[in-house]
Write a protein that holds these residues in place. Sequence first.
Motif, PDB file in Angstrom:
ATOM      1  N   UNK A 117     -86.260  -4.359  72.370  1.00 52.58           N
ATOM      2  CA  UNK A 117     -86.869  -4.579  73.681  1.00 52.58           C
ATOM      3  C   UNK A 117     -88.226  -3.913  73.830  1.00 52.58           C
ATOM      4  N   UNK A 118     -88.553  -2.990  72.922  1.00 57.60           N
ATOM      5  CA  UNK A 118     -89.816  -2.254  73.029  1.00 57.60           C
ATOM      6  C   UNK A 118     -90.729  -2.461  71.815  1.00 57.60           C
ATOM      7  N   UNK A 119     -90.513  -3.543  71.092  1.00 57.89           N
ATOM      8  CA  UNK A 119     -91.420  -3.873  69.991  1.00 57.89           C
ATOM      9  C   UNK A 119     -92.755  -4.354  70.559  1.00 57.89           C
ATOM     10  N   UNK A 121     -95.896  -6.943  71.313  1.00 59.82           N
ATOM     11  CA  UNK A 121     -95.957  -8.385  71.588  1.00 59.82           C
ATOM     12  C   UNK A 121     -96.152  -9.218  70.320  1.00 59.82           C
ATOM     13  N   UNK A 122     -96.758  -8.634  69.303  1.00 54.06           N
ATOM     14  CA  UNK A 122     -96.985  -9.338  68.039  1.00 54.06           C
ATOM     15  C   UNK A 122     -95.691  -9.605  67.277  1.00 54.06           C
ATOM     16  N   UNK A 123     -94.617  -8.896  67.649  1.00 51.77           N
ATOM     17  CA  UNK A 123     -93.371  -8.983  66.894  1.00 51.77           C
ATOM     18  C   UNK A 123     -93.183  -7.839  65.930  1.00 51.77           C
ATOM     19  N   UNK A 124     -94.246  -7.047  65.719  1.00 48.99           N
ATOM     20  CA  UNK A 124     -94.149  -5.887  64.846  1.00 48.99           C
ATOM     21  C   UNK A 124     -93.472  -4.730  65.585  1.00 48.99           C
ATOM     22  N   UNK A 125     -93.038  -3.735  64.801  1.00 47.89           N
ATOM     23  CA  UNK A 125     -92.364  -2.573  65.382  1.00 47.89           C
ATOM     24  C   UNK A 125     -93.228  -1.333  65.202  1.00 47.89           C
ATOM     25  N   UNK A 126     -93.259  -0.448  66.218  1.00 46.04           N
ATOM     26  CA  UNK A 126     -94.115   0.740  66.144  1.00 46.04           C
ATOM     27  C   UNK A 126     -93.723   1.686  65.013  1.00 46.04           C
ATOM     28  N   UNK A 127     -94.688   2.442  64.575  1.00 48.43           N
ATOM     29  CA  UNK A 127     -94.446   3.500  63.597  1.00 48.43           C
ATOM     30  C   UNK A 127     -93.613   4.620  64.203  1.00 48.43           C
ATOM     31  N   UNK A 128     -93.859   4.913  65.494  1.00 49.37           N
ATOM     32  CA  UNK A 128     -93.181   6.037  66.133  1.00 49.37           C
ATOM     33  C   UNK A 128     -93.053   5.778  67.627  1.00 49.37           C
ATOM     34  N   UNK A 129     -92.441   6.706  68.328  1.00 50.88           N
ATOM     35  CA  UNK A 129     -92.133   6.552  69.746  1.00 50.88           C
ATOM     36  C   UNK A 129     -93.382   6.479  70.615  1.00 50.88           C
ATOM     37  N   UNK A 131     -95.917   4.624  70.073  1.00 55.03           N
ATOM     38  CA  UNK A 131     -96.262   3.194  70.137  1.00 55.03           C
ATOM     39  C   UNK A 131     -97.771   2.947  70.224  1.00 55.03           C
ATOM     40  N   UNK A 132     -98.544   3.731  69.513  1.00 52.39           N
ATOM     41  CA  UNK A 132    -100.001   3.618  69.616  1.00 52.39           C
ATOM     42  C   UNK A 132    -100.595   2.580  68.659  1.00 52.39           C
ATOM     43  N   UNK A 133     -99.948   2.373  67.518  1.00 52.96           N
ATOM     44  CA  UNK A 133    -100.591   1.576  66.481  1.00 52.96           C
ATOM     45  C   UNK A 133     -99.726   0.398  66.048  1.00 52.96           C
ATOM     46  N   UNK A 134    -100.328  -0.797  66.064  1.00 49.93           N
ATOM     47  CA  UNK A 134     -99.665  -2.017  65.585  1.00 49.93           C
ATOM     48  C   UNK A 134    -100.306  -2.455  64.268  1.00 49.93           C
ATOM     49  N   UNK A 135    -100.446  -1.518  63.348  1.00 53.48           N
ATOM     50  CA  UNK A 135    -101.158  -1.809  62.100  1.00 53.48           C
ATOM     51  C   UNK A 135    -100.240  -1.981  60.895  1.00 53.48           C
ATOM     52  N   UNK A 136     -99.139  -1.231  60.830  1.00 55.55           N
ATOM     53  CA  UNK A 136     -98.355  -1.136  59.601  1.00 55.55           C
ATOM     54  C   UNK A 136     -97.272  -2.212  59.549  1.00 55.55           C
ATOM     55  N   UNK A 137     -97.280  -2.975  58.457  1.00 54.08           N
ATOM     56  CA  UNK A 137     -96.251  -3.994  58.217  1.00 54.08           C
ATOM     57  C   UNK A 137     -95.621  -3.673  56.865  1.00 54.08           C
ATOM     58  N   UNK A 138     -94.853  -2.599  56.848  1.00 48.78           N
ATOM     59  CA  UNK A 138     -94.277  -2.042  55.619  1.00 48.78           C
ATOM     60  C   UNK A 138     -92.755  -1.922  55.762  1.00 48.78           C
ATOM     61  N   UNK A 139     -92.091  -1.682  54.632  1.00 44.75           N
ATOM     62  CA  UNK A 139     -90.676  -1.304  54.666  1.00 44.75           C
ATOM     63  C   UNK A 139     -90.521   0.057  55.339  1.00 44.75           C
ATOM     64  N   UNK A 140     -91.387   0.995  55.013  1.00 40.72           N
ATOM     65  CA  UNK A 140     -91.244   2.364  55.514  1.00 40.72           C
ATOM     66  C   UNK A 140     -91.613   2.478  56.987  1.00 40.72           C
ATOM     67  N   UNK A 141     -92.589   1.706  57.458  1.00 40.46           N
ATOM     68  CA  UNK A 141     -93.010   1.719  58.866  1.00 40.46           C
ATOM     69  C   UNK A 141     -93.342   0.286  59.266  1.00 40.46           C
TER      70      UNK A 141
END
Length: 267
Positions: A117-119, A121-129, A131-141
């Motif tokens: 519910x807090x991802x 809008x792009x569909x990506x998930x934040x690195x941390x709580x 929620x500042x950066x929508x850059x990382x599309x990795x397994x780890x983040x």
Amino acid sequence: MVDYYLTQFREIDVSKDFQSEMIGGKAGYLWACLFLNKNLGQETIPPAHTSAIVDEIIENGRKRGEKGRCPLMFESNGERYWGVAHGLAGIMHVLMHFDLKPDARADVKNTLKYMINNRFPSGNYPRDEEKKSDELVYWCHGAPGVALTLVKAAEVFEDKEMIKAATDTTDVVWTRGLLKKVGICHGISGNAYVFLSIYRMTGRVEYLHKAKAFACFLLDRGQKLISEGQMHGGDTPYSLFEGVGGMAYLFLDMYDPVNARFPAYEL
């Protein structure tokens, strides 16, 4: 030799001071227990040993969580991470392999729903709580690691919301996941496993074709682009998680995609 090393493993002291994360904490230790039980027999590491550690992780998560919002939350080196390596996605993934008490099971499910519910809008998930950066599309983040966790959640909870959230991740991985790194932790090889995992869950051949597209890119151009400096081969270039070891593992899994599993994560 097996008995010798199992004795060494059983003597590991997983104290309460350990963090809960996958890479360097209790969740990673529990995953190793699951791996041993899968390959050497279910009672190799008995439930009496692992259940206390599971309870400690749940208790720790509740202390930092918020009732009515996110039931479980964890810190690693002062950061409240969401990803697999150090945060929520990895810890929830491991916990779902155990026979949880009803209240703990509900907390795991609702923590995953909080993430969905807090991802972004792009569909990506934040690195941390934060929620500042929508850059990382990795397994780890980012979305790729969360996708694999949601596939497990769809299996455990048989929840349509989890299934949809898992398939939703494929859009961001397809459009942004052809990275300039080769490995499985933060590279193209790891992102290909998202499509293999969703293919296994849904049986829809389009996801297998997308996994093949990523694998074929690496097969056709990976080594050349690494040699030209246009792709990063990893700080440890032959390793499983950073380098061409992970790429080779992906190629082997493409021979039998139905049984493909992200190494050292999906059991």
